[in-house]
Design an enzyme around this catalytic site. Structure first.
Site, short mmCIF file in Angstrom:
data_model
loop_
_atom_site.label_atom_id
_atom_site.label_comp_id
_atom_site.label_asym_id
_atom_site.label_seq_id
_atom_site.Cartn_x
_atom_site.Cartn_y
_atom_site.Cartn_z
N PRO A 128 -4.11 12.94 -20.43
CA PRO A 128 -4.95 11.72 -20.55
C PRO A 128 -6.28 12.08 -21.61
O PRO A 128 -6.68 11.18 -22.23
CB PRO A 128 -5.79 11.69 -18.97
CG PRO A 128 -4.54 12.20 -18.17
CD PRO A 128 -3.90 13.42 -19.22
N THR A 158 8.39 10.29 -21.99
CA THR A 158 9.60 9.66 -22.27
C THR A 158 10.69 10.48 -21.40
O THR A 158 10.77 11.68 -21.40
CB THR A 158 10.19 9.60 -23.69
OG1 THR A 158 9.00 8.72 -24.46
CG2 THR A 158 11.42 8.88 -23.82
N GLU A 363 4.65 10.64 -31.57
CA GLU A 363 5.08 11.82 -32.38
C GLU A 363 3.79 12.08 -33.63
O GLU A 363 4.24 12.41 -34.78
CB GLU A 363 6.55 11.84 -32.58
CG GLU A 363 7.29 12.15 -31.47
CD GLU A 363 8.64 12.59 -31.66
OE1 GLU A 363 9.13 13.14 -32.70
OE2 GLU A 363 9.59 12.38 -30.91
C1 LIG Z 1 6.39 4.73 -25.85
C2 LIG Z 1 5.71 6.13 -25.89
C3 LIG Z 1 6.36 7.27 -25.62
C4 LIG Z 1 5.84 8.49 -25.72
N1 LIG Z 1 6.58 9.66 -25.28
C5 LIG Z 1 5.77 10.85 -25.46
C6 LIG Z 1 6.44 12.03 -24.67
O1 LIG Z 1 7.84 11.92 -24.45
N2 LIG Z 1 5.85 13.15 -24.66
C7 LIG Z 1 4.63 13.39 -25.09
O2 LIG Z 1 3.96 14.28 -24.96
N3 LIG Z 1 3.84 12.21 -25.67
C8 LIG Z 1 4.48 11.05 -25.67
N4 LIG Z 1 3.66 9.71 -26.14
C9 LIG Z 1 2.33 9.96 -26.27
C10 LIG Z 1 2.19 9.84 -27.88
O3 LIG Z 1 2.65 10.96 -28.47
C11 LIG Z 1 0.50 9.69 -27.98
O4 LIG Z 1 0.48 8.51 -27.60
C12 LIG Z 1 -0.04 9.95 -29.42
O5 LIG Z 1 -0.01 11.10 -30.00
C13 LIG Z 1 -1.40 9.62 -29.56
O6 LIG Z 1 -2.32 10.07 -28.79
P1 LIG Z 1 -3.14 9.08 -27.95
O7 LIG Z 1 -2.50 8.07 -27.26
O8 LIG Z 1 -3.90 10.04 -26.65
O9 LIG Z 1 -4.21 8.57 -28.96
P2 LIG Z 1 -5.53 9.31 -29.55
O10 LIG Z 1 -5.27 10.57 -30.01
O11 LIG Z 1 -6.83 9.07 -28.59
O12 LIG Z 1 -5.97 8.39 -30.73
C14 LIG Z 1 -6.38 7.06 -30.64
C15 LIG Z 1 -6.72 6.63 -32.01
O13 LIG Z 1 -7.54 7.55 -32.68
C16 LIG Z 1 -7.24 7.94 -33.88
N5 LIG Z 1 -7.45 9.31 -34.22
C17 LIG Z 1 -7.57 10.20 -33.24
N6 LIG Z 1 -8.10 11.34 -33.94
C18 LIG Z 1 -8.38 11.11 -35.31
C19 LIG Z 1 -9.03 11.64 -36.34
N7 LIG Z 1 -9.26 13.02 -36.05
N8 LIG Z 1 -8.83 11.03 -37.50
C20 LIG Z 1 -8.50 9.85 -37.33
N9 LIG Z 1 -8.21 9.02 -36.43
C21 LIG Z 1 -8.03 9.84 -35.29
C22 LIG Z 1 -5.46 8.03 -33.89
O14 LIG Z 1 -4.88 8.01 -34.85
C23 LIG Z 1 -5.52 6.55 -32.91
O15 LIG Z 1 -5.37 5.55 -33.96
C24 LIG Z 1 4.40 8.65 -26.19
C25 LIG Z 1 3.78 7.42 -26.47
C26 LIG Z 1 4.27 6.21 -26.19
C27 LIG Z 1 3.44 5.05 -26.66
#
Ligand SMILES: Cc1cc2nc3c(=O)[nH]c(=O)nc-3n(C[C@H](O)[C@H](O)[C@H](O)COP(=O)(O)OP(=O)(O)OC[C@H]3O[C@@H](n4cnc5c(N)ncnc54)[C@H](O)[C@@H]3O)c2cc1C
Length: 386
Positions: A128, A158, A363
């Site tokens: 989270p 996933t 990813e």
């Molecule tokens: C359908 C789906 C399947 C998935 N499957 C998996 C899985 O199997 N295993 C797993 O571990 N994860 C999985 N994920 C998670 C996915 O990898 C994350 O959602 C992703 O890495 C982004 O993390 P977050 O959602 O917490 O977004 P955040 O990290 O909170 O980012 C929010 C926004 O802020 C931007 N941001 C953050 N930091 C910076 C920075 N330093 N500079 C500029 N911009 C920034 C991001 O680019 C994004 O636009 C899945 C996600 C989805 C939607």
């Protein structure tokens, strides 16, 4: 320089293309509507050797190189991106790190059932409070004799509830930052692994995604990947390689969108002729075609580079960035070419539009890819090709 596919690459592509046309494309719309996970299709994919493609033959896999794997993902995604993500996860973020960082004993124990497709795998990185900033994760582990106990919450996983083995990142002590993090192989079929209800997603609707709570989940000490404290190294090396699969997925969806738009533009008549003959529509299709080809060959070159250790990071980030941003432009253009019908669930482009969206997010978001590329650029005097 040689742009010809090898015998094996061509064979894999043709075999998967035929399977996808017959078994995946016809039901893709119905699966999107129902959200049902297609267990029968995954059984067939396992029988075809597509669920352990890069895993060495000694551990029950097909032992193919990266490009053949990407061609398979591309063809699967062209027919059904929901299936492609399940295939890519078990192959590349689960089996690949186990094959590269696991002990002989661990590889011999967990890879054969995964590679044969008897069980599926996945990865648990995201939490989270830790997405792009993976090193801030809070899932902890502690040693208990010859085993580790893991506790914390993972989100967006996933294959959660479907897969057996998951690569999991956890920290010994959050105060240690990245140095405290280790990578483990968790057998999710145990009481300490609590899978939460499925996410209701915009796209990839027949792929299962859910949060997972770990409550003293048991991991045998032998299931450590690399050494203690090497978790970030394992994760980053894995993602450098695996994000090529997301680029291939994007290319497959983009190809499907271009195919649909082309067919429609030749059939649909307005102002007395097929809309493809109106220059604005023809030029739109020309841009889609050119951009898709650029993304495709950047990705194929990255696949070639992946056979040369140490050179992949920047190029795989470029491929993922370009392919995922490109597919989003292409699906939007394909909807536009369809006019009002592109906004209807009756036409495949509506699903493709939704399925493409996530490729700039998972990813590593596009912003994260730019961070990887910018980091590489800081150490380079020139980007001229050597
Ligand atoms: C359908 C789906 C399947 C998935 N499957 C998996 C899985 O199997 N295993 C797993 O571990 N994860 C999985 N994920 C998670 C996915 O990898 C994350 O959602 C992703 O890495 C982004 O993390 P977050 O959602 O917490 O977004 P955040 O990290 O909170 O980012 C929010 C926004 O802020 C931007 N941001 C953050 N930091 C910076 C920075 N330093 N500079 C500029 N911009 C920034 C991001 O680019 C994004 O636009 C899945 C996600 C989805 C939607």
């Amino acid at each position: 320089m040689d742009f010809e596919f090898s015998e094996q690459q061509r064979m894999v592509r043709d075999m998967v293309r035929a399977f996808a046309a017959e078994r995946l494309r016809p039901g893709a719309g119905a699966r999107d509507a129902s959200g049902e996970f297609p267990a029968d299709i995954f059984r067939e994919l396992g029988e075809l050797g597509l669920l352990g493609m890069m895993t060495p033959e000694a551990y029950g896999g097909a032992g193919t190189e990266t490009l053949a794997y990407l061609l398979a993902i591309e063809e699967i995604a062209r027919a059904d991106a929901s299936v492609a993500v399940g295939v890519s996860v078990t192959n590349s973020v689960c089996q690949w790190p186990i094959a590269h960082f696991g002990s002989e004993e661990l590889k011999g124990r967990v890879l054969p059932p995964l590679a044969r497709g008897e069980v599926l795998g996945g990865i648990m990185l995201t939490e989270p409070g830790a997405g792009s900033d993976l090193a801030s994760l809070r899932t902890t582990y502690r040693r208990d004799g010859d085993r580790f106990l893991l506790s914390g919450s993972k989100v967006w996983i996933t294959n959660a509830g479907i897969g057996a083995f998951f690569v999991v990142l956890a920290t010994r002590d959050t105060a240690l930052g990245a140095k405290g993090i280790s990578a483990f192989v968790l057998d999710a079929r145990q009481p300490g692994v609590l899978v939460q209800p499925r996410e209701k997603k915009m796209g990839l609707r027949s792929s299962v995604t859910a949060a997972v709570m770990l409550e003293d989940a048991v991991v045998p000490a032998a299931n450590l990947l690399g050494s203690e404290g090497e978790g970030m190294k394992v994760a980053l090396a894995t993602l450098d390689h695996s994000r090529l699969g997301i680029a291939a997925q994007a290319i497959g969806v983009a190809q499907a969108a271009l195919d649909e738009a082309l067919t429609y533009a030749k059939q649909r008549e307005q102002f007395g002729r097929p809309i493809i003959e109106h220059e604005a529509v023809g030029f739109r299709l020309a841009d889609m075609d050119a951009e898709l080809e650029a993304a495709r060959w950047l990705t194929y070159r990255a696949a070639w580079l992946s056979q040369h250790p140490g050179r992949l990071s920047r190029t795989s980030a470029q491929a993922k960035l370009v392919a995922s941003e490109t597919v989003n432009r292409i699906v939007a253009a394909a909807v536009q070419v369809h006019g009002g019908y592109g906004y209807s669930r009756e036409f495949a482009v509506e699903r493709l539009y939704r399925d493409a969206r996530v490729t700039t997010i998972y990813e590593g978001t596009s912003e994260v890819q730019r961070m990887v590329i910018a980091r590489a650029l800081r150490t380079m005097a020139t980007t001229a090709t050597d």
